[in-house]
Enzyme design. Structure first.
Site, PDB file in Angstrom:
ATOM      1  N   SER A  69     -12.652  -1.958  -6.850  1.00  0.00           N
ATOM      2  CA  SER A  69     -11.690  -1.599  -5.814  1.00  0.00           C
ATOM      3  C   SER A  69     -10.442  -1.045  -6.471  1.00  0.00           C
ATOM      4  O   SER A  69     -10.309  -1.056  -7.694  1.00  0.00           O
ATOM      5  CB  SER A  69     -11.315  -2.822  -4.950  1.00  0.00           C
ATOM      6  N   ILE A  94      -7.248   0.550  -8.203  1.00  0.00           N
ATOM      7  CA  ILE A  94      -7.021   1.480  -9.302  1.00  0.00           C
ATOM      8  C   ILE A  94      -8.268   1.642 -10.156  1.00  0.00           C
ATOM      9  O   ILE A  94      -8.620   2.752 -10.571  1.00  0.00           O
ATOM     10  CB  ILE A  94      -5.838   1.003 -10.167  1.00  0.00           C
ATOM     11  N   SER A 119       1.898  -3.485 -16.713  1.00  0.00           N
ATOM     12  CA  SER A 119       2.647  -3.595 -15.466  1.00  0.00           C
ATOM     13  C   SER A 119       4.126  -3.473 -15.755  1.00  0.00           C
ATOM     14  O   SER A 119       4.601  -3.884 -16.828  1.00  0.00           O
ATOM     15  CB  SER A 119       2.360  -4.933 -14.794  1.00  0.00           C
ATOM     16  N   TYR A 121       1.958 -13.687 -15.386  1.00  0.00           N
ATOM     17  CA  TYR A 121       1.331 -12.357 -15.339  1.00  0.00           C
ATOM     18  C   TYR A 121       2.096 -11.388 -16.242  1.00  0.00           C
ATOM     19  O   TYR A 121       1.502 -10.670 -17.061  1.00  0.00           O
ATOM     20  CB  TYR A 121       1.323 -11.868 -13.894  1.00  0.00           C
ATOM     21  N   LYS A 178       0.875  -9.454 -19.713  1.00  0.00           N
ATOM     22  CA  LYS A 178       0.915  -7.996 -19.854  1.00  0.00           C
ATOM     23  C   LYS A 178       1.798  -7.586 -21.026  1.00  0.00           C
ATOM     24  O   LYS A 178       1.500  -6.616 -21.725  1.00  0.00           O
ATOM     25  CB  LYS A 178       1.411  -7.360 -18.557  1.00  0.00           C
ATOM     26  N   THR A 233      -2.570  -1.710  -3.523  1.00  0.00           N
ATOM     27  CA  THR A 233      -3.962  -2.066  -3.764  1.00  0.00           C
ATOM     28  C   THR A 233      -4.255  -3.392  -3.073  1.00  0.00           C
ATOM     29  O   THR A 233      -3.333  -4.138  -2.738  1.00  0.00           O
ATOM     30  CB  THR A 233      -4.253  -2.215  -5.269  1.00  0.00           C
TER      31      THR A 233
END
Length: 471
Positions: free
Chosen positions: A198, A200, A325, A351, A355, A386
């Site tokens: 799904s 990107i 990100s 998160y 990253k 998204t």
């Protein structure tokens, strides 16, 4: 009636030029007046195939319907268009000379009605200007560049302020790109994309497939993989046998290692690996391997898969693209608490730190494997609407609304990094919209090479993955 006639010459074969244009949804990549184009008829373009093209016209967006009326491979394309108060008949002809250059001849007859028809005389120079800009954009799209991009001082200053850079993360940043083209075909190359069911990831896989690559979609759910494979096929055309699926739970080290081993056995060479899979978790929990879940999916999994695939990557002089990100800018790499157990847990921080670690690992990989021929770069897709963003950050999704990019905009740089000759000359960079950007702007967020080496060693020891002795 308004008649247009424009001619350009490009340093590409007639076959390349025709192949790029016959899927008329690529017009969004070269016509500055087009906001979004979509192929409505699944599969390979054919007579009767239809396209929906959204254009910016007189200060607002208008949807036009295109239909292919005639095709002659590598020779000509004929289309009809209709929209509110406008119809056209358009032909594009290709003629290749002995030097391998192609003359592209564009002709169009426009019929206007209603308010547009009443002002046809005034509209004639407007349409001619639009036609010239579109054809000039097509010439640029078919021009292959070899020089790597450079960030402007204005862009660099905006990055250092952070606040001024933020609008560029929205769709405004993508729409401001001078070059949105993907016209460098990838026949006989293999591309692996994780998180491809799904958003990107699927958009990345679809564009690579349209460029002719054999694409491997990696996902956790078999049904979602099957559905994604069909959507990629519908978008790209070509043979469905070029679109492969691999099921694996990337939260699990053994499953990720097994995936890499299967791929190395199946493909002697892998030309592009896109480590796109990622997730944001709002509650602290450890995987069965003992990793905090954000760390596991956003950093550990890319490490394990990349190192396991290294024999096939080295054999191909491959490119590895790591999805990061913008949240990374707000967090440092905390080496003594990678599992986020010594402070109050924040899913957003976990998160962003993972990253940040992935970008640091990207530069370490570039130093370690660059001389052996493998290119490593990381990228920021911008702020993209998204399913993952809607689920993980509903407040952000609601506030940003229509300013967010769609998945294809977010996918653009990941495709460019793997396909473009100009990107071959980039190594260890962090990209947004095909342009390198600094990796740290806040105090104490930069990662030293020695820290990246420490992170690499920790990942190696904690996962037990055998790494390759180069560099």
């Amino acid at each position: 009636m308004i008649r247009l006639h424009e001619t350009i010459r490009v340093a590409r074969s007639a076959a390349d030029s025709y192949r790029y244009l016959v899927d008329f949804s690529t017009c969004e990549q070269w016509d500055p007046g087009v906001y979004r184009a979509r192929k409505l008829t699944p599969g390979a373009p054919q007579v009767g195939g239809e396209f929906e093209v959204t254009v910016r016209m007189f200060g607002r967006r208008t949807t036009l319907s295109y239909r292919i009326t005639d095709l002659a491979a590598n020779a000509h394309i004929a289309l009809e268009m209709q929209g509110a108060g406008i119809r056209s008949s358009e032909t594009i002809r290709f003629e290749e000379n002995s030097a391998g250059e192609t003359t592209i001849d564009y002709r169009a007859d426009f019929s206007l009605s209603g308010a547009l028809g009443a002002s046809e005389i005034a509209m004639k120079p407007v349409f001619k200007r639009i036609g010239r800009k579109a054809v000039a954009g097509l010439r640029e799209a078919l021009t292959i560049r070899t020089e790597p991009p450079r960030q402007s001082w204005v862009s660099y200053a905006a990055d250092r302020s952070m606040l001024l850079a933020a609008p560029g993360f929205t769709e405004r940043g993508y729409l401001a790109l001078d070059d949105k083209a993907h016209s460098e075909f990838m026949d006989d190359r293999v591309v692996v994309v994780t998180g491809a069911t799904s958003g990107i990831g699927e958009a990345i896989a679809a564009e690579y497939a349209r460029l002719g690559a054999s694409v491997v979609l990696v996902g956790r759910d078999a049904d979602k993989l099957a559905a994604s494979r069909q959507r990629v096929q519908d978008f790209a055309g070509g043979e469905k046998t070029r679109i492969h699926t691999e099921q694996a739970d990337l939260l699990d080290v053994a499953a990720t290692t097994a995936l890499g081993s299967r791929l190395v056995e199946k493909f002697a060479k892998i030309d592009v690996l896109v480590n796109n899979a990622g997730a944001l978790f709002h509650e602290h929990a450890l995987t069965d391997d003992g990793f905090e879940r954000s760390l596991a999916i956003n950093l550990v999994a890319p490490f394990v898969l990349t190192e396991t695939l290294m024999p096939a990557l080295l054999a191909a002089d491959a490119r590895v693209v790591n999805m990061s990100s913008g949240g990374m800018y707000l967090q440092p790499l905390v080496l003594d608490d990678l599992n986020f157990e010594n402070e109050t847990f924040s899913g957003n921080k976990a998160y962003a730190r993972a990253k940040r670690g992935l970008v640091a690992l990207t530069r370490h990989w570039a130093r370690r494997y660059g001389d052996a021929g493998v290119n490593f770069n990381a990228m920021h897709p911008g702020w993209v609407a998204t399913p993952g963003v809607t689920e993980s950050l509903p407040g952000f999704d609601k506030v940003m609304g229509r300013m967010l990019r769609d998945a294809r905009m977010g996918a653009d740089t990941a495709v460019w990094l793997g396909a473009a000759r100009a990107a071959r000359n980039c190594q260890g960079e962090f990209f947004l919209d095909r342009t390198p950007h600094p990796t740290a702007v806040l105090p104490n967020t930069a990662v030293r090479p020695s820290d990246a080496q420490t992170l690499y060693g920790w990942l190696r020891n904690e996962t037990g993955i055998e790494v390759h002795g180069v560099g």
